[in-house]
Scaffold this motif. Structure first.
Motif, short mmCIF file in Angstrom:
data_model
loop_
_atom_site.label_atom_id
_atom_site.label_comp_id
_atom_site.label_asym_id
_atom_site.label_seq_id
_atom_site.Cartn_x
_atom_site.Cartn_y
_atom_site.Cartn_z
N LYS A 192 0.85 -1.18 0.00
CA LYS A 192 0.00 0.00 0.00
C LYS A 192 0.89 1.24 0.00
O LYS A 192 1.51 1.56 1.01
CB LYS A 192 -0.92 0.01 1.21
N SER A 193 0.95 1.91 -1.14
CA SER A 193 1.78 3.10 -1.27
C SER A 193 1.23 3.96 -2.39
O SER A 193 0.39 3.52 -3.19
CB SER A 193 3.24 2.73 -1.54
N MET A 194 1.70 5.22 -2.47
CA MET A 194 1.25 6.12 -3.51
C MET A 194 1.65 5.59 -4.89
O MET A 194 2.67 4.93 -5.05
CB MET A 194 1.84 7.52 -3.31
N SER A 195 0.82 5.92 -5.88
CA SER A 195 1.12 5.51 -7.25
C SER A 195 0.71 6.61 -8.22
O SER A 195 -0.17 7.43 -7.93
CB SER A 195 0.39 4.20 -7.60
N VAL A 196 1.37 6.63 -9.36
CA VAL A 196 1.04 7.55 -10.44
C VAL A 196 0.80 6.71 -11.69
O VAL A 196 1.32 5.59 -11.82
CB VAL A 196 2.16 8.58 -10.68
N GLY A 197 0.02 7.26 -12.62
CA GLY A 197 -0.23 6.50 -13.83
C GLY A 197 -1.17 7.22 -14.78
O GLY A 197 -1.54 8.38 -14.56
N VAL A 198 -1.55 6.52 -15.83
CA VAL A 198 -2.46 7.05 -16.84
C VAL A 198 -3.55 6.01 -17.11
O VAL A 198 -3.30 4.80 -17.09
CB VAL A 198 -1.74 7.40 -18.15
N LEU A 199 -4.76 6.51 -17.36
CA LEU A 199 -5.89 5.67 -17.75
C LEU A 199 -6.57 6.31 -18.96
O LEU A 199 -6.73 7.53 -19.02
CB LEU A 199 -6.90 5.54 -16.61
N TYR A 200 -6.96 5.46 -19.91
CA TYR A 200 -7.70 5.95 -21.08
C TYR A 200 -9.09 5.35 -21.07
O TYR A 200 -9.25 4.13 -20.90
CB TYR A 200 -6.99 5.59 -22.37
N TYR A 201 -10.09 6.20 -21.25
CA TYR A 201 -11.49 5.76 -21.28
C TYR A 201 -12.05 5.98 -22.68
O TYR A 201 -11.91 7.07 -23.25
CB TYR A 201 -12.32 6.53 -20.26
N TYR A 202 -12.70 4.95 -23.23
CA TYR A 202 -13.36 5.06 -24.53
C TYR A 202 -14.84 4.70 -24.36
O TYR A 202 -15.18 3.55 -24.05
CB TYR A 202 -12.71 4.13 -25.56
N GLY A 203 -15.70 5.68 -24.52
CA GLY A 203 -17.13 5.46 -24.34
C GLY A 203 -17.76 4.72 -25.51
O GLY A 203 -17.44 4.98 -26.67
N LEU A 204 -18.67 3.82 -25.20
CA LEU A 204 -19.37 3.03 -26.22
C LEU A 204 -20.79 3.52 -26.45
O LEU A 204 -21.49 3.01 -27.33
CB LEU A 204 -19.41 1.55 -25.79
N VAL A 205 -21.23 4.52 -25.67
CA VAL A 205 -22.61 5.00 -25.74
C VAL A 205 -22.66 6.32 -26.51
O VAL A 205 -21.83 7.21 -26.29
CB VAL A 205 -23.19 5.20 -24.33
N ASP A 206 -23.64 6.44 -27.41
CA ASP A 206 -23.92 7.72 -28.07
C ASP A 206 -24.64 8.61 -27.06
O ASP A 206 -25.83 8.43 -26.79
CB ASP A 206 -24.79 7.49 -29.30
N VAL A 207 -23.91 9.55 -26.47
CA VAL A 207 -24.43 10.30 -25.32
C VAL A 207 -25.21 11.55 -25.69
O VAL A 207 -25.88 12.14 -24.84
CB VAL A 207 -23.28 10.69 -24.37
N LYS A 208 -25.14 11.99 -26.94
CA LYS A 208 -25.79 13.24 -27.35
C LYS A 208 -27.13 12.94 -28.00
O LYS A 208 -27.21 12.21 -28.99
CB LYS A 208 -24.90 14.01 -28.32
N LYS A 209 -28.19 13.50 -27.44
CA LYS A 209 -29.53 13.29 -27.97
C LYS A 209 -29.82 14.30 -29.10
O LYS A 209 -29.20 15.35 -29.19
CB LYS A 209 -30.58 13.48 -26.87
N ASN A 210 -30.79 13.95 -29.93
CA ASN A 210 -31.34 14.87 -30.93
C ASN A 210 -30.27 15.46 -31.86
O ASN A 210 -30.26 16.65 -32.16
CB ASN A 210 -32.11 16.00 -30.26
N THR A 211 -29.36 14.61 -32.30
CA THR A 211 -28.35 15.05 -33.26
C THR A 211 -28.04 13.92 -34.21
O THR A 211 -28.13 12.74 -33.85
CB THR A 211 -27.06 15.51 -32.54
N ASP A 212 -27.67 14.27 -35.45
CA ASP A 212 -27.37 13.25 -36.45
C ASP A 212 -26.00 12.63 -36.20
O ASP A 212 -25.75 11.48 -36.58
CB ASP A 212 -27.41 13.86 -37.85
N ALA A 213 -25.11 13.39 -35.60
CA ALA A 213 -23.76 12.88 -35.34
C ALA A 213 -23.76 11.95 -34.13
O ALA A 213 -24.48 12.18 -33.15
CB ALA A 213 -22.79 14.04 -35.12
N LYS A 214 -22.95 10.90 -34.20
CA LYS A 214 -22.79 10.01 -33.07
C LYS A 214 -21.65 10.53 -32.20
O LYS A 214 -20.52 10.66 -32.66
CB LYS A 214 -22.49 8.59 -33.54
#
Length: 232
Positions: A192-214
């Motif tokens: 148990k100790s401090m850590s540093v790092g990077v994470l990448y998130y890629y969403g699979l959901v079309d989150v914007k309503k009422n638009t033609d673009a995904k």
């Protein structure tokens, strides 16, 4: 104070203080009760660079993340890494403004820049593998619950800045979901100790309503994790 009493007050304090920075106080007060032989509890925070995938006119947006994490040991060098990001804005900037059917407003902000910020409570659920107790490799899924979303109309005019904020929460789906993964490094050769790092998130959901673009959320998070209640 007995551990059961600490956990009770932690739960009560969390319910009444979900807004703001109460999580930091919770961690400092109750970290010792939440840490066990096989569970590491702590605070996580860092810089987040988010984008709207599928929206070609947008640019990346810088934000800050803040939350807490749990590492649950499955066996030696194998863990479940989870937690909650309480403050986690995603979105984008550099987009053209749109009309609000107000001639005076539309004329002023016609040449402005639009920035969208959407706040989610994200819950990463990842499998974590540790190499020589220092290098961290982790990956899994990350559901998210939207709380609020705002469009910011910005304009530089006569040496000053004009800004207008519009609530657009109903324009975005309540739920988000995607894949998350990355790597990190523990600063000490300790369980148990401090850590540093990077994470990448890629969403699979079309989150914007009422638009033609995904439109899908994505973000690159540079984090610092600090265990709480593990010793001096």
């Amino acid at each position: 104070m007995p551990n059961k009493v600490k956990i009770f007050f932690l739960f009560l304090f969390f319910l009444t203080s979900i807004k703001g920075n109460a999580q930091i106080i919770i961690g400092l007060l109750f970290g010792e009760a939440l840490n066990t032989e096989k569970i590491e509890f702590g605070l996580t925070g860092g810089l987040n660079r988010s984008n709207f995938n599928g929206y070609n006119e947008s640019e990346g947006l810088n934000n800050f993340n803040l939350g807490f994490y749990f590492h649950v040991m499955l066996k030696e060098n194998s863990f479940v890494s989870t937690g909650v990001l309480i403050r986690s804005n995603v979105g984008a900037t550099g987009m053209p403004t749109y009309l609000l059917d107000d001639p005076g407003f539309d004329e002023v902000f016609m040449d402005g820049v639009l920035t969208t910020k959407v706040n989610y409570f994200y819950v990463p659920i990842m499998y974590q593998r540790r190499i020589k107790n220092r290098m961290l490799l982790e990956g899994g899924i990350q559901p998210g619950l939207r709380s609020r979303a705002f469009d910011y109309f910005n304009l530089e005019s006569n040496g000053g800045d004009l800004e207008f904020r519009k609530n657009v929460s109903d324009d975005f789906t309540r739920l988000d979901f995607g894949l998350v993964g990355g790597m990190g490094y523990k600063l000490k050769n300790e369980l148990k100790s401090m850590s540093v790092g990077v994470l990448y998130y890629y969403g699979l959901v079309d989150v914007k309503k009422n638009t033609d673009a995904k439109v899908n959320n994505s973000s690159l998070n540079v984090y610092l994790r600090i265990p709480i209640g593990t010793g001096k």
